[in-house]
Design a protein around this motif. Structure first.
Motif, PDB file in Angstrom:
ATOM      1  N   PHE A 197       0.861  -1.181   0.000  1.00 47.94           N
ATOM      2  CA  PHE A 197       0.000   0.000   0.000  1.00 47.94           C
ATOM      3  C   PHE A 197       0.896   1.229   0.000  1.00 47.94           C
ATOM      4  N   PRO A 198       0.772   2.126  -0.995  1.00 46.76           N
ATOM      5  CA  PRO A 198       1.714   3.238  -1.170  1.00 46.76           C
ATOM      6  C   PRO A 198       1.909   4.114   0.077  1.00 46.76           C
ATOM      7  N   LYS A 199       0.822   4.479   0.758  1.00 50.75           N
ATOM      8  CA  LYS A 199       0.969   5.370   1.915  1.00 50.75           C
ATOM      9  C   LYS A 199       1.695   4.661   3.060  1.00 50.75           C
ATOM     10  N   PHE A 200       1.537   3.345   3.157  1.00 48.21           N
ATOM     11  CA  PHE A 200       2.282   2.580   4.150  1.00 48.21           C
ATOM     12  C   PHE A 200       3.780   2.653   3.841  1.00 48.21           C
ATOM     13  N   ILE A 201       4.132   2.538   2.569  1.00 47.06           N
ATOM     14  CA  ILE A 201       5.537   2.647   2.166  1.00 47.06           C
ATOM     15  C   ILE A 201       6.090   4.022   2.523  1.00 47.06           C
ATOM     16  N   PHE A 202       5.286   5.064   2.321  1.00 49.90           N
ATOM     17  CA  PHE A 202       5.719   6.414   2.684  1.00 49.90           C
ATOM     18  C   PHE A 202       6.081   6.492   4.165  1.00 49.90           C
ATOM     19  N   TYR A 203       5.212   5.955   5.017  1.00 45.95           N
ATOM     20  CA  TYR A 203       5.501   6.002   6.450  1.00 45.95           C
ATOM     21  C   TYR A 203       6.724   5.147   6.798  1.00 45.95           C
ATOM     22  N   LYS A 204       6.897   4.027   6.126  1.00 52.51           N
ATOM     23  CA  LYS A 204       8.099   3.213   6.354  1.00 52.51           C
ATOM     24  C   LYS A 204       9.353   3.977   5.943  1.00 52.51           C
ATOM     25  N   PHE A 205       9.277   4.721   4.854  1.00 54.86           N
ATOM     26  CA  PHE A 205      10.417   5.533   4.409  1.00 54.86           C
ATOM     27  C   PHE A 205      10.823   6.538   5.499  1.00 54.86           C
ATOM     28  N   ASN A 206       9.834   7.007   6.263  1.00 53.89           N
ATOM     29  CA  ASN A 206      10.127   7.986   7.309  1.00 53.89           C
ATOM     30  C   ASN A 206      10.860   7.378   8.503  1.00 53.89           C
ATOM     31  N   LEU A 207      10.944   6.067   8.569  1.00 54.37           N
ATOM     32  CA  LEU A 207      11.677   5.390   9.643  1.00 54.37           C
ATOM     33  C   LEU A 207      13.131   5.110   9.264  1.00 54.37           C
ATOM     34  N   ILE A 208      13.462   5.261   8.017  1.00 56.35           N
ATOM     35  CA  ILE A 208      14.798   4.896   7.535  1.00 56.35           C
ATOM     36  C   ILE A 208      15.812   5.996   7.850  1.00 56.35           C
ATOM     37  N   ASP A 209      16.976   5.605   8.328  1.00 57.19           N
ATOM     38  CA  ASP A 209      18.096   6.531   8.498  1.00 57.19           C
ATOM     39  C   ASP A 209      18.795   6.653   7.147  1.00 57.19           C
ATOM     40  N   TRP A 210      18.342   7.597   6.346  1.00 54.87           N
ATOM     41  CA  TRP A 210      18.805   7.682   4.968  1.00 54.87           C
ATOM     42  C   TRP A 210      20.287   8.024   4.867  1.00 54.87           C
ATOM     43  N   TYR A 211      20.791   8.798   5.800  1.00 54.84           N
ATOM     44  CA  TYR A 211      22.206   9.176   5.701  1.00 54.84           C
ATOM     45  C   TYR A 211      23.135   7.989   5.954  1.00 54.84           C
ATOM     46  N   SER A 212      22.626   6.922   6.558  1.00 56.51           N
ATOM     47  CA  SER A 212      23.451   5.723   6.718  1.00 56.51           C
ATOM     48  C   SER A 212      23.631   4.999   5.382  1.00 56.51           C
ATOM     49  N   HIS A 213      22.843   5.400   4.382  1.00 56.94           N
ATOM     50  CA  HIS A 213      22.948   4.814   3.039  1.00 56.94           C
ATOM     51  C   HIS A 213      23.573   5.790   2.042  1.00 56.94           C
ATOM     52  N   ASN A 214      24.086   6.904   2.536  1.00 59.68           N
ATOM     53  CA  ASN A 214      24.742   7.900   1.694  1.00 59.68           C
ATOM     54  C   ASN A 214      25.978   7.285   1.020  1.00 59.68           C
ATOM     55  N   GLU A 215      26.117   7.534  -0.275  1.00 56.78           N
ATOM     56  CA  GLU A 215      27.223   6.931  -1.018  1.00 56.78           C
ATOM     57  C   GLU A 215      28.200   7.958  -1.563  1.00 56.78           C
TER      58      GLU A 215
END
Length: 395
Positions: free
Chosen positions: A308-326
């Motif tokens: 469900f797209p909105k569920f994915i959006f909320y999951k994205f908000n839990l991710i530490d994106w800078y830990s995946h910075n390349e």
């Protein structure tokens, strides 16, 4: 006709209705501070108050902690925590007064003070003369006086300079007090609403942590959540340059990492999608459920049928994106890296949908409160403009 406002409390909830403030018809005169009613007067600050200057900290009477002995607050040249620095066991100053920041950040900011207290670091202290109200002076200094910075280095304001600023004053202290009380009441309602919004945000933050990780299950759902790679529920797509498709009258938004940056008559994708920055700002997910164009510094996603797209959006908000910075310079993400991120997912799309709708309802409530807060702030601005200049009189 007078502008119309009223901010009231109703059953413990903030409420705003339209109502005409009482007014007194009065002619105006021109002054150096603008037009004011004929019965108002313009005074220099040193004509309506006695000005003192804070001294060095008295170490022998100081404690950083308040107790039965050290009970008098010490204020300094800062706006943080209303200038509180520590506590004295003596009253250095007492009585109805106000302090004005005379140095650094917040230069010229005034705070109403009551009771005994101390003042340090060249903090400016004003004791209004008998016919002038400290709260009115505080409101006027904060919202109508434009302070000129005397130093090219750290901003400074001396007692001599402050004394020369001019303030228009109602003829009676009672009217000054009434005006200040009305503005104070508006401030109190704004503060209360800000606290309510903060509380709602904290509740939502806790709900996200529990519901999006499976720590708390909703009635009717069971079964162990599964660890899945994002690539199993979505495909990351690259945005494209907007240079050839810009149309300021276009129907569709052009999205960048900062949000909407333009309009277009065509779209790159027309289904619900979650977007995340490819370069630059990489930690602010966006959600779109209407057609859009995404530029080349942002990724958008094609959500598979099992999610469900909105569920994915909320999951994205839990991710530490800078830990995946390349990148070592400008932060950057890679599409394949995103698709390899592992997260817990419910076994059914129905549970995803239910969770997302609960969180969406929370977002809608917070958004409504934020709109109300902006409305309150606009009303307060109008109140200050009219009450502090006598355009509207409270009787």
């Amino acid at each position: 006709m007078a502008e119309q406002w009223e901010v009231v409390m109703s059953n413990g909830k903030l409420k705003m209705d339209n109502c005409q403030l009482p007014t007194v018809n009065s002619k105006f005169k021109r002054t150096e501070v603008g037009g004011i009613p004929n019965d108002w007067e313009v005074k220099r600050i040193d004509e309506c108050s006695k000005i003192c200057v804070g001294r060095d900290l008295i170490e022998a009477h100081y404690s950083p902690i308040q107790d039965h002995k050290y009970r008098y607050p010490i204020y300094s040249n800062t706006v943080d925590n209303r200038g509180l620095y520590g506590y004295y066991d003596i009253e250095e100053y007492k009585g109805e007064s106000l302090t004005v920041v005379g140095r650094g950040v917040g230069l010229g900011t005034a705070f109403k003070r009551d009771g005994g207290y101390g003042a340090i670091g060249r903090l400016l202290i004003l004791f209004p003369l008998e016919k002038y109200d400290a709260s009115f002076l505080t409101e006027y200094i904060n919202h109508r006086v434009k302070i000129f910075e005397e130093s090219s280095g750290i901003p400074q304001l001396t007692s001599v300079s402050l004394s020369k600023y001019k303030i228009p004053l109602p003829p009676t202290k009672a009217e000054q007090t009434t005006i200040a009380a009305a503005l104070s009441d508006a401030d109190a309602l704004i503060t209360q609403l800000e606290k309510l919004i903060a509380k709602k945000r904290n509740i939502k933050r806790g709900a996200m942590h529990e519901l999006l990780t499976g720590q708390k299950r909703l009635p009717g759902f069971s079964g162990k959540w599964e660890v899945m790679e994002l690539g199993e529920v979505l495909k990351v797509r690259h945005g494209k340059s907007q240079k050839e498709i810009i149309d300021e009258n276009g129907e569709f938004p052009i999205l960048a990492t900062s949000g909407v940056v333009g309009r277009t008559s065509t779209f790159i994708y027309n289904k619900p999608s979650v977007l995340i920055g490819r370069k630059g700002t990489i930690d602010v997910p966006q959600y779109m459920d209407t057609p859009f164009w995404a530029i080349d510094t942002i990724f958008y996603t094609e959500i598979f049928e099992n999610a469900f797209p909105k569920f994915i959006f909320y999951k994205f908000n839990l991710i530490d994106w800078y830990s995946h910075n390349e990148a070592s310079g400008v932060p950057s993400l890679n599409a394949k890296t995103i698709e390899k991120i592992e997260m817990l997912f419910p076994q059914t799309k129905e549970e995803q949908t239910t969770i997302a709708r609960i969180l969406s309802d929370m977002d809608a409530e917070i958004e409504a409160l934020e709109k109300k807060l902006e409305k309150y702030k606009m009303i307060k601005q109008g109140m200050m403009q009219n009450l502090l200049t006598g355009k509207i009189r409270l009787v």
